[in-house]
Motif scaffolding. Structure first.
Motif, PDB file in Angstrom:
ATOM      1  N   ASP A   1     -14.235   7.837  27.972  1.00 13.81           N
ATOM      2  CA  ASP A   1     -13.919   9.189  28.437  1.00 13.81           C
ATOM      3  C   ASP A   1     -12.564   9.260  29.135  1.00 13.81           C
ATOM      4  O   ASP A   1     -12.272  10.242  29.803  1.00 13.81           O
ATOM      5  CB  ASP A   1     -15.014   9.706  29.371  1.00 13.81           C
ATOM      6  CG  ASP A   1     -15.182   8.821  30.598  1.00 13.81           C
ATOM      7  OD1 ASP A   1     -14.670   7.682  30.583  1.00 13.81           O
ATOM      8  OD2 ASP A   1     -15.819   9.276  31.569  1.00 13.81           O
ATOM      9  N   CYS A   2     -11.742   8.228  28.971  1.00 15.24           N
ATOM     10  CA  CYS A   2     -10.439   8.194  29.648  1.00 15.24           C
ATOM     11  C   CYS A   2      -9.351   8.747  28.729  1.00 15.24           C
ATOM     12  O   CYS A   2      -9.185   8.288  27.593  1.00 15.24           O
ATOM     13  CB  CYS A   2     -10.108   6.760  30.059  1.00 15.24           C
ATOM     14  SG  CYS A   2      -8.412   6.554  30.625  1.00 15.24           S
ATOM     15  N   LEU A   3      -8.600   9.729  29.227  1.00 15.01           N
ATOM     16  CA  LEU A   3      -7.552  10.383  28.432  1.00 15.01           C
ATOM     17  C   LEU A   3      -6.542   9.373  27.879  1.00 15.01           C
ATOM     18  O   LEU A   3      -6.187   9.414  26.692  1.00 15.01           O
ATOM     19  CB  LEU A   3      -6.853  11.421  29.312  1.00 15.01           C
ATOM     20  CG  LEU A   3      -5.673  12.169  28.708  1.00 15.01           C
ATOM     21  CD1 LEU A   3      -6.113  13.052  27.563  1.00 15.01           C
ATOM     22  CD2 LEU A   3      -4.958  12.998  29.768  1.00 15.01           C
ATOM     23  N   PHE A   4      -6.053   8.477  28.734  1.00 17.15           N
ATOM     24  CA  PHE A   4      -5.013   7.554  28.260  1.00 17.15           C
ATOM     25  C   PHE A   4      -5.591   6.468  27.361  1.00 17.15           C
ATOM     26  O   PHE A   4      -4.883   5.982  26.467  1.00 17.15           O
ATOM     27  CB  PHE A   4      -4.239   6.970  29.445  1.00 17.15           C
ATOM     28  CG  PHE A   4      -3.272   7.954  30.082  1.00 17.15           C
ATOM     29  CD1 PHE A   4      -3.072   9.211  29.549  1.00 17.15           C
ATOM     30  CD2 PHE A   4      -2.556   7.603  31.222  1.00 17.15           C
ATOM     31  CE1 PHE A   4      -2.196  10.125  30.127  1.00 17.15           C
ATOM     32  CE2 PHE A   4      -1.665   8.504  31.808  1.00 17.15           C
ATOM     33  CZ  PHE A   4      -1.496   9.767  31.263  1.00 17.15           C
ATOM     34  N   CYS A   5      -6.868   6.084  27.539  1.00 17.45           N
ATOM     35  CA  CYS A   5      -7.494   5.187  26.567  1.00 17.45           C
ATOM     36  C   CYS A   5      -7.565   5.870  25.200  1.00 17.45           C
ATOM     37  O   CYS A   5      -7.384   5.225  24.159  1.00 17.45           O
ATOM     38  CB  CYS A   5      -8.882   4.762  27.033  1.00 17.45           C
ATOM     39  SG  CYS A   5      -8.872   3.500  28.333  1.00 17.45           S
ATOM     40  N   LYS A   6      -7.784   7.190  25.202  1.00 16.64           N
ATOM     41  CA  LYS A   6      -7.821   7.931  23.928  1.00 16.64           C
ATOM     42  C   LYS A   6      -6.431   8.006  23.307  1.00 16.64           C
ATOM     43  O   LYS A   6      -6.283   8.034  22.087  1.00 16.64           O
ATOM     44  CB  LYS A   6      -8.391   9.336  24.146  1.00 16.64           C
ATOM     45  CG  LYS A   6      -9.886   9.325  24.401  1.00 16.64           C
ATOM     46  CD  LYS A   6     -10.415  10.735  24.634  1.00 16.64           C
ATOM     47  CE  LYS A   6     -11.913  10.694  24.889  1.00 16.64           C
ATOM     48  NZ  LYS A   6     -12.422  11.953  25.442  1.00 16.64           N
TER      49      LYS A   6
ATOM     50  N   THR B   1      -5.063  -1.909  28.153  1.00 14.34           N
ATOM     51  CA  THR B   1      -6.377  -2.114  28.752  1.00 14.34           C
ATOM     52  C   THR B   1      -6.532  -1.149  29.932  1.00 14.34           C
ATOM     53  O   THR B   1      -5.555  -0.821  30.609  1.00 14.34           O
ATOM     54  CB  THR B   1      -6.528  -3.547  29.273  1.00 14.34           C
ATOM     55  OG1 THR B   1      -5.416  -3.839  30.128  1.00 14.34           O
ATOM     56  CG2 THR B   1      -6.578  -4.542  28.135  1.00 14.34           C
ATOM     57  N   HIS B   2      -7.763  -0.711  30.146  1.00 11.42           N
ATOM     58  CA  HIS B   2      -7.998   0.260  31.218  1.00 11.42           C
ATOM     59  C   HIS B   2      -7.961  -0.407  32.587  1.00 11.42           C
ATOM     60  O   HIS B   2      -8.743  -1.319  32.865  1.00 11.42           O
ATOM     61  CB  HIS B   2      -9.338   0.975  31.027  1.00 11.42           C
ATOM     62  CG  HIS B   2      -9.558   2.025  32.058  1.00 11.42           C
ATOM     63  ND1 HIS B   2      -9.175   3.332  31.882  1.00 11.42           N
ATOM     64  CD2 HIS B   2     -10.053   1.946  33.323  1.00 11.42           C
ATOM     65  CE1 HIS B   2      -9.447   4.016  32.979  1.00 11.42           C
ATOM     66  NE2 HIS B   2      -9.983   3.185  33.871  1.00 11.42           N
ATOM     67  N   ILE B   3      -7.060   0.074  33.438  1.00 13.41           N
ATOM     68  CA  ILE B   3      -7.025  -0.275  34.863  1.00 13.41           C
ATOM     69  C   ILE B   3      -6.990   1.070  35.580  1.00 13.41           C
ATOM     70  O   ILE B   3      -6.196   1.945  35.220  1.00 13.41           O
ATOM     71  CB  ILE B   3      -5.765  -1.108  35.207  1.00 13.41           C
ATOM     72  CG1 ILE B   3      -5.749  -2.433  34.418  1.00 13.41           C
ATOM     73  CG2 ILE B   3      -5.688  -1.375  36.714  1.00 13.41           C
ATOM     74  CD1 ILE B   3      -4.451  -3.231  34.551  1.00 13.41           C
TER      75      ILE B   3
ATOM     76  N   PRO C   1      -6.957   8.838  35.761  1.00 15.97           N
ATOM     77  CA  PRO C   1      -7.361   7.578  36.396  1.00 15.97           C
ATOM     78  C   PRO C   1      -7.242   6.372  35.468  1.00 15.97           C
ATOM     79  O   PRO C   1      -8.211   5.637  35.241  1.00 15.97           O
ATOM     80  CB  PRO C   1      -8.807   7.852  36.818  1.00 15.97           C
ATOM     81  CG  PRO C   1      -9.301   8.838  35.824  1.00 15.97           C
ATOM     82  CD  PRO C   1      -8.123   9.688  35.431  1.00 15.97           C
ATOM     83  N   HIS C   2      -6.061   6.210  34.892  1.00 15.58           N
ATOM     84  CA  HIS C   2      -5.696   5.024  34.086  1.00 15.58           C
ATOM     85  C   HIS C   2      -4.285   4.682  34.550  1.00 15.58           C
ATOM     86  O   HIS C   2      -3.391   5.546  34.471  1.00 15.58           O
ATOM     87  CB  HIS C   2      -5.754   5.375  32.594  1.00 15.58           C
ATOM     88  CG  HIS C   2      -5.388   4.263  31.651  1.00 15.58           C
ATOM     89  ND1 HIS C   2      -6.186   3.890  30.569  1.00 15.58           N
ATOM     90  CD2 HIS C   2      -4.286   3.462  31.584  1.00 15.58           C
ATOM     91  CE1 HIS C   2      -5.597   2.908  29.911  1.00 15.58           C
ATOM     92  NE2 HIS C   2      -4.432   2.640  30.494  1.00 15.58           N
ATOM     93  N   LEU C   3      -4.088   3.462  35.051  1.00 14.84           N
ATOM     94  CA  LEU C   3      -2.797   3.063  35.620  1.00 14.84           C
ATOM     95  C   LEU C   3      -1.634   3.475  34.723  1.00 14.84           C
ATOM     96  O   LEU C   3      -1.637   3.201  33.522  1.00 14.84           O
ATOM     97  CB  LEU C   3      -2.774   1.543  35.812  1.00 14.84           C
ATOM     98  CG  LEU C   3      -1.473   0.953  36.355  1.00 14.84           C
ATOM     99  CD1 LEU C   3      -1.181   1.455  37.765  1.00 14.84           C
ATOM    100  CD2 LEU C   3      -1.529  -0.579  36.328  1.00 14.84           C
TER     101      LEU C   3
HETATM  102 ZN    ZN Z   1      -8.188   4.343  30.342  1.00 20.14          ZN
END
Ligand code: ZN
Ligand code: 5GP
Length: 111
Positions: A3-8, A45-47, A94-96
């Motif tokens: 559900d993380c925008l930047f991971c998407k 990678t998600h941080i 909330p993704h570095l």
């Molecule tokens: Zn992320």
């Protein structure tokens, strides 16, 4: 994180204007630029934020700064690197991520 925008953005589920990509780091243009050059540099990678950097994940953070140095070298007048951490600092994703801001003289105030 699904559900993380930047991971998407990393996975390609959400499109972005990429300016640099390798195995571990992605850089793309901010959708709402605050300066003529406004690029976001992120670990793939998600941080969660700068407060979640540890000895275990700091290698990719160092690589983010190598990428920042390469992207910034074209900004002859200099540039600013910003990472908002937490709600009081205005972190909205909330993704570095590291903002690279430049392309004009920037305000001297930092806060
Ligand atoms: Zn992320
Ligand atoms: P923060 O406020 O967390 O420090 O920064 C998040 C940044 O992400 C903001 O500058 C915002 O404009 C940018 N942003 C938010 N959603 C998107 C998006 O879908 N695509 C891109 N390229 N940037 C985004």
């Amino acid at each position: 994180m699904s559900d993380c925008l930047f991971c998407k953005i990393v996975s390609g589920d959400i499109p972005s204007q990429k300016v640099y990509e390798d195995e571990t780091v992605l850089a793309f243009r901010d959708i709402n630029p605050q300066a003529p050059v406004h690029i976001l540099v992120i670990p793939k990678t998600h941080i969660d934020s700068a407060a979640a950097i540890t000895a275990q994940n700091s290698g990719v953070v160092a690589h983010c700064f190598e990428v920042i140095a390469q992207l910034g070298k074209d900004l002859a007048g200099g540039f600013r690197v910003v990472s908002n951490c937490g709600p009081d600092a205005g972190q909205t994703v909330p993704h570095l991520h590291f903002h690279i801001l430049g392309g004009r003289p920037l305000a001297m105030e930092m806060a």
